[in-house]
Scaffold this active site. Structure first.
Site, PDB file in Angstrom:
ATOM      1  N   GLU A  86       0.826  -1.206   0.000  1.00 35.57           N
ATOM      2  CA  GLU A  86       0.000   0.000   0.000  1.00 35.57           C
ATOM      3  C   GLU A  86       0.865   1.264   0.000  1.00 35.57           C
ATOM      4  OE1 GLU A  86      -3.424   2.224   2.684  1.00 35.57           O
ATOM      5  OE2 GLU A  86      -3.265   0.037   2.738  1.00 35.57           O
ATOM      6  N   LYS A 283      -7.767  -0.356  10.964  1.00 34.13           N
ATOM      7  CA  LYS A 283      -7.137  -0.843   9.736  1.00 34.13           C
ATOM      8  C   LYS A 283      -5.812  -0.132   9.532  1.00 34.13           C
ATOM      9  CE  LYS A 283      -6.306  -0.860   5.098  1.00 34.13           C
ATOM     10  NZ  LYS A 283      -5.396   0.024   4.341  1.00 34.13           N
ATOM     11  N   ASP A 299       2.459 -14.675  11.271  1.00 36.22           N
ATOM     12  CA  ASP A 299       1.130 -14.905  10.700  1.00 36.22           C
ATOM     13  C   ASP A 299       0.279 -13.649  10.837  1.00 36.22           C
ATOM     14  OD1 ASP A 299      -1.410 -15.734  10.001  1.00 36.22           O
ATOM     15  OD2 ASP A 299      -1.362 -17.570  11.191  1.00 36.22           O
ATOM     16  N   HIS A 396      -1.284  10.793   0.650  1.00 34.44           N
ATOM     17  CA  HIS A 396      -1.553   9.474   0.086  1.00 34.44           C
ATOM     18  C   HIS A 396      -1.475   9.502  -1.440  1.00 34.44           C
ATOM     19  CE1 HIS A 396      -3.286   5.448  -0.068  1.00 34.44           C
ATOM     20  NE2 HIS A 396      -4.046   5.888  -1.062  1.00 34.44           N
TER      21      HIS A 396
END
Length: 442
Positions: A86, A283, A299, A396
């Site tokens: 991302e 998130k 994991d 962003h």
């Protein structure tokens, strides 16, 4: 699209699998064969190692492996390895690290390291008899039966911490649990825990069958449903925090420190009371956590599941981070439940995982917990800092600019032109395309 099923796909060699896929699903297009092969490692032994991490492997899937420097954590300087696709994650983490570098950095505390697993079973009998049986016979037998399994772990300072009988019959008729807690030291411990639990199931069945206090009907009613660890580890938890006088919160956006602190706290409070915001808020936390989790061979699905379960522990989904601005001091922190390891699994096999752990100074599992919590906190700080000042899109979209240009086939000269063009402009997809078409049309 009338494809045919295949028998024995796993028995085909790698080329055979690729040939079948391309011919059956991709019209025999050689281009797709080439795409898969260009991601094979030229070192045949290394390629074979990667293939054996999973099943039916036909290629490797690359992700960017970046570095976020300047993290001062508990008085030591770190460069964090981050595997993430991302745009802006690594840049945001780095920006937070730099912001807090001269303000004391990040402080961490390991609150607990307890991990959990359960033997889930059905027993149609008198609860008090079962509890008495557990207290005075079964618990001791369970520990004895797992001594061989736990021997090496106990030598390293870990093992089974405790076992409880949990009555869940109010939720499901005749449902009970053997709930066990474990310390797995520097390993994530999944195989160790599951091995112990499977032995619990066998021992439970054997001991119930021998117990004279149970009727034959009660003995026959016993059904071991499953033995499995829990990825929800609310007692394997680390705290990471930053703090400074509010007056030190100078921001290059021009906002006053007092206003910044007030708006920042409001943003965190909104995430503490509003699940729609909390979901996106958390998130962002996990952007930072998962990137380091993946880079260190752990994991990320387990860390995600645990974090989100913890965020919903009070029957409403809430922020994982918290903020106070009392007595002129800005304080921002996270309590992150996370179970990771630095031995076993990919940590001993994957060359880049070995590199990541070496880069971090070969930390203990607790040390890695601290780094992960810091990474999540830093990511969240960067996101909130943008949201309450310039807005999230300015930074962003600048990071996303190269993705847009690559999709349009821009040359290196054109990329440099657009970096300069948007230096003092807000990047939007529409504006990039319009200017690209204008430049190409000249």
């Amino acid at each position: 699209m009338n494809h045919q099923p295949i028998e024995g796909f796993s028995k085909l060699n790698k080329q055979g699998k690729i040939d079948w896929l391309v011919n059956e699903y991709l019209d025999g297009n050689q281009e797709y064969q080439d795409i898969l092969k260009q991601y094979w490692n030229e070192n045949a032994d290394l390629q074979k190692l990667h293939e054996e991490f999973s099943e039916n492997t036909i290629s490797n899937f690359y992700m960017p492996y970046g570095i976020a420097p300047n993290f001062l954590i508990d008085g030591k300087l770190y460069a964090l390895p981050m595997a993430v696709e991302e745009s802006s994650v690594v840049a945001a983490a780095s920006k937070s690290a730099k912001f807090w570098l001269d303000k004391g950095g990040f402080k961490t505390t390991i609150i607990n390291t307890e991990k959990l697993g359960h033997t889930h079973f059905i027993f149609n009998g008198e609860p008090h008899k079962l509890q008495h049986f557990f207290n005075f016979k079964l618990k001791k037998k369970l520990l004895e039966a797992t001594e061989e399994i736990t021997a090496n772990m106990r030598k390293r300072g870990g093992g089974i911490l405790n076992i409880h009988l949990i009555d869940k019959t109010a939720d499901l008729p005749h449902y009970y649990q053997l709930k066990a807690s474990f310390d797995t030291v520097d390993s994530m411990g999944a195989n160790f825990i599951n091995s112990c639990l499977e032995q619990f199931g066998k021992t439970l069945r054997e001991e119930v069958a021998k117990e004279e206090d149970f009727t034959q009907e009660e003995k026959d009613s016993l059904q071991i449903v499953m033995n499995i660890l829990s990825n929800y580890t609310p007692d394997c938890i680390v705290r990471a925090e930053v703090s400074c006088p509010i007056e030190d919160l100078k921001d290059d956006s021009g906002i006053a420190p007092e206003e910044f602190a007030w708006k920042f706290k409001q943003a965190v409070t909104i995430a503490e009371i509003e699940p729609f915001r909390a979901t996106t808020h958390n998130k962002g936390v996990m952007n930072g956590v998962d990137a380091v989790v993946i880079a260190t061979g752990n994991d990320f699905r387990a860390t995600e599941a645990c974090a989100h379960a913890y965020a919903a522990r009070d029957e409403q989904y809430k922020s994982l981070t918290h903020c106070t601005t009392d007595n002129g001091i800005f304080r921002f922190w996270i309590d992150l439940p996370i179970s990771v390891g630095v031995v076993g699994g990919l940590t001993n096999l994957h060359p880049l995982v070995k590199f990541s752990l070496a880069l971090l100074g070969k930390p203990s599992a607790q040390g890695l917990m601290s780094v992960l919590a810091v990474s999540g906190l830093a990511q969240n700080f960067a996101a909130l800092r943008s949201l309450v000042t310039t807005g999230i899109q300015k930074g962003h979209m600048k990071m996303h600019l190269l993705n847009i240009l690559n999709q349009m086939g821009a040359t290196e000269d054109e990329k440099q032109y657009f970096v300069n063009y948007f230096k003092n402009r807000t990047v939007t997809h529409h504006e990039v395309i319009s200017e690209f078409n204008r430049v190409r049309g000249q």
